[in-house]
Design an enzyme around this catalytic site. Structure first.
Site, mmCIF file in Angstrom:
data_model
loop_
_atom_site.group_PDB
_atom_site.id
_atom_site.type_symbol
_atom_site.label_atom_id
_atom_site.label_comp_id
_atom_site.label_asym_id
_atom_site.label_seq_id
_atom_site.Cartn_x
_atom_site.Cartn_y
_atom_site.Cartn_z
ATOM 1 C CE LYS A 35 3.129 1.502 5.002
ATOM 2 N NZ LYS A 35 1.810 1.238 5.606
ATOM 3 C CB THR A 36 7.520 -1.055 5.715
ATOM 4 O OG1 THR A 36 6.096 -1.150 5.653
ATOM 5 C CG2 THR A 36 7.978 -1.513 7.073
ATOM 6 C CG ASP A 223 2.719 2.838 9.047
ATOM 7 O OD1 ASP A 223 2.758 3.325 7.907
ATOM 8 O OD2 ASP A 223 2.638 1.618 9.270
ATOM 9 C CD GLU A 224 -1.378 1.861 7.082
ATOM 10 O OE1 GLU A 224 -1.867 2.613 6.214
ATOM 11 O OE2 GLU A 224 -1.132 0.659 6.889
ATOM 12 C CD GLN A 254 -2.742 1.513 0.636
ATOM 13 O OE1 GLN A 254 -2.712 0.482 1.292
ATOM 14 N NE2 GLN A 254 -1.668 2.043 0.094
ATOM 15 N NE ARG A 598 -3.003 -4.365 0.098
ATOM 16 C CZ ARG A 598 -2.112 -3.434 0.350
ATOM 17 N NH1 ARG A 598 -1.142 -3.663 1.179
ATOM 18 N NH2 ARG A 598 -2.181 -2.249 -0.226
#
Length: 760
Positions: A35-36, A223-224, A254, A598
């Site tokens: 994603k980043t 983002d998010e 998430q 994670r």
DNA sequence: CCTGTGCCTGTTTTT
DNA sequence: CAGGCACAGG
């Protein structure tokens, strides 16, 4: 880097997202799907291919951590230096604050306004409640504030609330809301929600401001996105360019901030809100091994509110996901630490993390790690900036920067104690009101209504502030802070060698260091205080080789070689307070999912069959989430005894968690039934395993009206509230009341005979 | 006006 | 167990 080079090394879907042109774009980015990488490459690619000037890019995130990472990674791609050539990359709140600092008057704010944190908010609300003569039990300040916050974040007005004449409580909240707003205005203060709401106000009231902000947001990246609320959505829509260049990146699985107003609909209905939107799904996972994906995927599959995606990996093999059910939380910590020490040979400590639902759970892990001298760090938790001594020091700094800051004044005018108590403050307040000026300014008049002693004390206080003003001119910021800590007497409060005092002195020293670091980066005191208010951590690169302990919430966006998700028990994960509705339960599941995903190489889920809660040792029950994972995907590492017990406690029991639940001792036949029908401290009680409370007196059994015996630790079930555990008994006989902590409904006080409570 | 003590209650997550 | 709060004594 050239535009073409930027696309190299990306997979086809990533490339599609990075290179997509104008118009709304939704990137559904599964955990660990890069994603980043997509976000940063897209920023760089926009610039590289000439579609955007850097200053036309606004990228917002939710956390400072995420913002920092994005900034650093983007900077390395576009070689424009850390300033990113003028692109904005930061949190929603930083973005808002920048706008408000630049155009305060457009938002109806004074030139110098201050930011209040949740403690300050609570303080204000408590005062208002007192003033209104309301019962703080009926209207808990925190509760009222969170309701107000909910309304703000849902774009609901006070007026709308006031129209709800059918409900007196709503009317009361509306009145409190008005007063709270008025109080903030008096103080020239804004809270977190205000920051965003006021930007909206500034944008609509001032065309020039709107034009400038919009120009800088010609390319908007979020983002998010799954965690945005209505207010944020409105804000985004307001600044969105005509071409609708919004890139939303997120993953509904998430979404973990529902309690803060996050609207999953924003991501679920994206194409509806932005017609013609292009959607790209990133489903290839680069982070985790197949077993980890299998386990987390199985769990999240139980959720209904999702767009549905399936992560896959090209990696083969991988360590199975481990399960460990410990007798108690100490043993849970011990096992985790054993594993950590064993893994230490192959993984740095910094690549391991223990994740949990609540901050309080870190305790046993801290103790165990300390005992073994394994370095660790607690992420989040009791925040540095929230510590009393640090807040006191900050209040002095705020007064220097903004002498009219009434909250800061009231906080420290008597710290250290100078003989300025509540009576004096009250007198100062009424004087301030009479002259129509902020308290700290009006206090300079030293009104004669004060006692002579208070007048002198107040004079001394202002002498310090006045001298501070001159000192500030001549000193470097860090030296100035050091001087102020000394001159104010704050440091003197912690003279001595007691552990606590040493720690507090150290914290104050750290504050001075933080100011020094900030000033090296060109930040003046004002900017430093703003950063603090936004919880920007000063410790830039916590690359320390230490195990991380943190909540599941804090873990979002991070990754580790080895992850332990601790406390997989009903009432904890899922948390008791979130089980009232299906939505809450789904969010808890997402939280567990976030924790599991994670992990890169190793994942273990742990639980304890007994745990200290409310100062008592209580029998717990397994998390229902454990039952949602196929048993053959987990390797049970529990000891032989726990494995037998775990069969019923851990896995099968979780499957029937909805039904009446028997305590583990009974189910396995290993312990004796708990005081069924028997009264008094019979031998059976002291023999059953969960009775042997480490060195603590065993609670006495108390009879109810029917002669049935109850005592703390008993598991009970209630028709409506489900099952729970007795925390304490009050009274006896017909007057007996039991305080019960229900796994799903939380804490309740009930009369057993009336509530038709049953054992087990 | 300040400080110390003892009781009571509440415990999710964070920008 | 802890933190907050009310009350009493100095």
């Amino acid at each position: 880097m050239t535009a073409e080079r930027l696309l190299e090394g990306l997979n086809p879907t990533q490339r599609e997202a990075v290179a997509y042109g104008e118009g709304p774009l939704l990137v559904l980015a599964g955990a660990g799907s890069g994603k980043t990488r997509v976000l940063t490459h897209r920023v760089a690619h926009l610039i590289g291919r000439g579609a955007a000037e850097p200053f036309e890019i606004t990228a917002v995130t939710f956390t400072n951590k995420a913002a920092r990472e994005m900034r650093e990674r983007a900077a390395s791609l576009i070689d424009a230096g850390p300033g990113l050539g003028g692109a904005f990359v930061g949190t929603f709140h930083r973005w808002a604050l920048d706008i408000l600092r630049r155009w305060p008057e457009a938002a109806g704010l004074p030139r110098r306004f201050s930011i209040i944190d949740s403690d300050d908010q609570r303080g204000l609300m408590v005062k208002i409640l007192k003033d209104e003569g309301l019962d703080p039990k009926e209207y808990p300040a925190r509760n009222v504030l969170s309701r107000i916050s909910g309304h703000v974040n849902r774009l609901e007005s006070v007026k709308k609330l006031e129209r709800r004449t059918d409900d007196i409580r709503i009317q009361v909240v509306a009145r409190l809301w008005r007063r709270y707003t008025a109080r903030k205005k008096e103080l020239g203060a804004v809270d977190f929600d205000d920051m965003l709401a006021l930007v909206l106000k500034a944008l609509s009231s001032d065309q020039a401001v709107a034009a400038s902000v919009k120009r800088r947001a010609r390319w908007l990246l979020v983002d998010e996105f799954q965690d945005t609320n209505k207010l944020q959505m409105k804000l985004l829509n307001t600044v969105l360019s005509e071409t609708g260049n919004i890139t939303a990146v997120g993953d509904e699985d998430q979404s973990i901030y529902r309690w803060r107003g996050a609207e999953m609909d924003n991501i679920l209905d994206f194409e509806h809100s932005f017609p013609g939107a292009h959607v790209v799904a990133l489903e290839r996972n680069y982070r985790s091994t197949a077993p980890i994906l299998r386990v987390s995927g199985a769990l999240i599959a139980s959720n209904t509110r999702r767009r549905g995606k399936k992560l896959f990996t090209e990696k083969d093999g991988g360590e199975p996901v481990h399960l460990f059910i410990a007798p108690g939380e100490r043993e849970e910590a011990r096992w985790v630490c054993d594993r950590i020490e064993a893994l230490q040979t192959s993984h740095p400590l910094g690549e391991m993390a223990v994740l949990m639902r609540t901050n309080a759970q870190t305790r046993p892990f801290e103790e165990e790690l300390t005992r073994r001298q394994v370095p660790y760090r607690v992420v989040g938790g009791l925040r540095f900036w929230q510590r009393a001594e640090v807040k006191d020091a900050l209040a002095y700094l705020r007064l220097v920067v903004r002498p009219e800051d009434a909250l800061a004044f009231e906080r420290v005018v008597n710290v250290p104690a100078r003989g300025i108590g509540a009576v004096t403050i009250d007198a100062l307040r009424s004087h301030a009101e009479a002259v129509g000026r902020p308290v700290p300014i009006a206090a300079r008049d030293t009104p004669e209504t004060l006692t002579p002693r208070a007048q002198v004390a107040l004079g001394r206080f202002f002498e310090i502030l006045d001298e501070a003003e001159t000192q500030r001119e001549t000193m470097a910021p860090a030296d100035f802070v050091g001087w102020l800590l000394e001159a104010s007497g704050l440091l003197g409060l912690y003279d001595g060698e007691e552990e606590e005092k040493v720690v507090r002195r150290e914290n104050l020293r750290q504050l001075a260091t933080a100011v020094a670091e900030a000033s090296l980066q060109g930040q003046d005191l004002e900017a430093f205080l703003d950063g603090v208010a936004l919880f920007e951590d000063s410790d830039q690169k916590t690359s320390a080789d230490a195990v991380s302990l943190m909540t599941l919430h804090s873990a979002k966006g991070l990754e580790f070689d080895a992850v332990f998700v601790a406390g997989c028990e009903d009432g904890l994960l899922p948390h008791a307070n979130s089980q009232k509705d299906a939505e809450g339960l789904e969010e808890e599941r997402r939280l567990a999912y976030v924790g599991m995903t994670r992990a890169r190489h190793r994942l273990a889920l742990t639980a304890a069959r007994e745990r200290f809660l409310f100062g008592q040792r209580l029998t717990t029950r397994p998390s229902r989430f454990l039952a949602e994972i196929p048993a053959d995907s987990l390797q049970d590492d529990s000891d032989a005894f726990s494995q037998i017990v775990g069969q019923s406690w851990g896995l099968e029991a979780a499957a029937m968690v909805q039904g009446p639940q028997r305590s583990f001792g009974r189910q396995t036949g290993l312990g004796r039934p708990q005081s069924t029908g028997s009264v008094g401290a019979g031998p059976s009680q002291s023999r059953s395993p969960q009775r042997s409370v480490r060195g603590r007196p065993i609670a006495a059994t108390v009879e109810d009206a029917d002669g049935k015996g109850w005592r703390p630790g008993d598991r009970v079930s209630h028709q409506r509230f489900g099952s729970g555990v007795v925390l304490s008994c009050q009274g006896r006989g017909p007057g007996l009341k039991l305080v019960i902590y229900f796994d799903r409904a939380g804490r309740k006080t009930l009369v057993p005979t009336i509530a038709k409570l049953e054992k087990g």
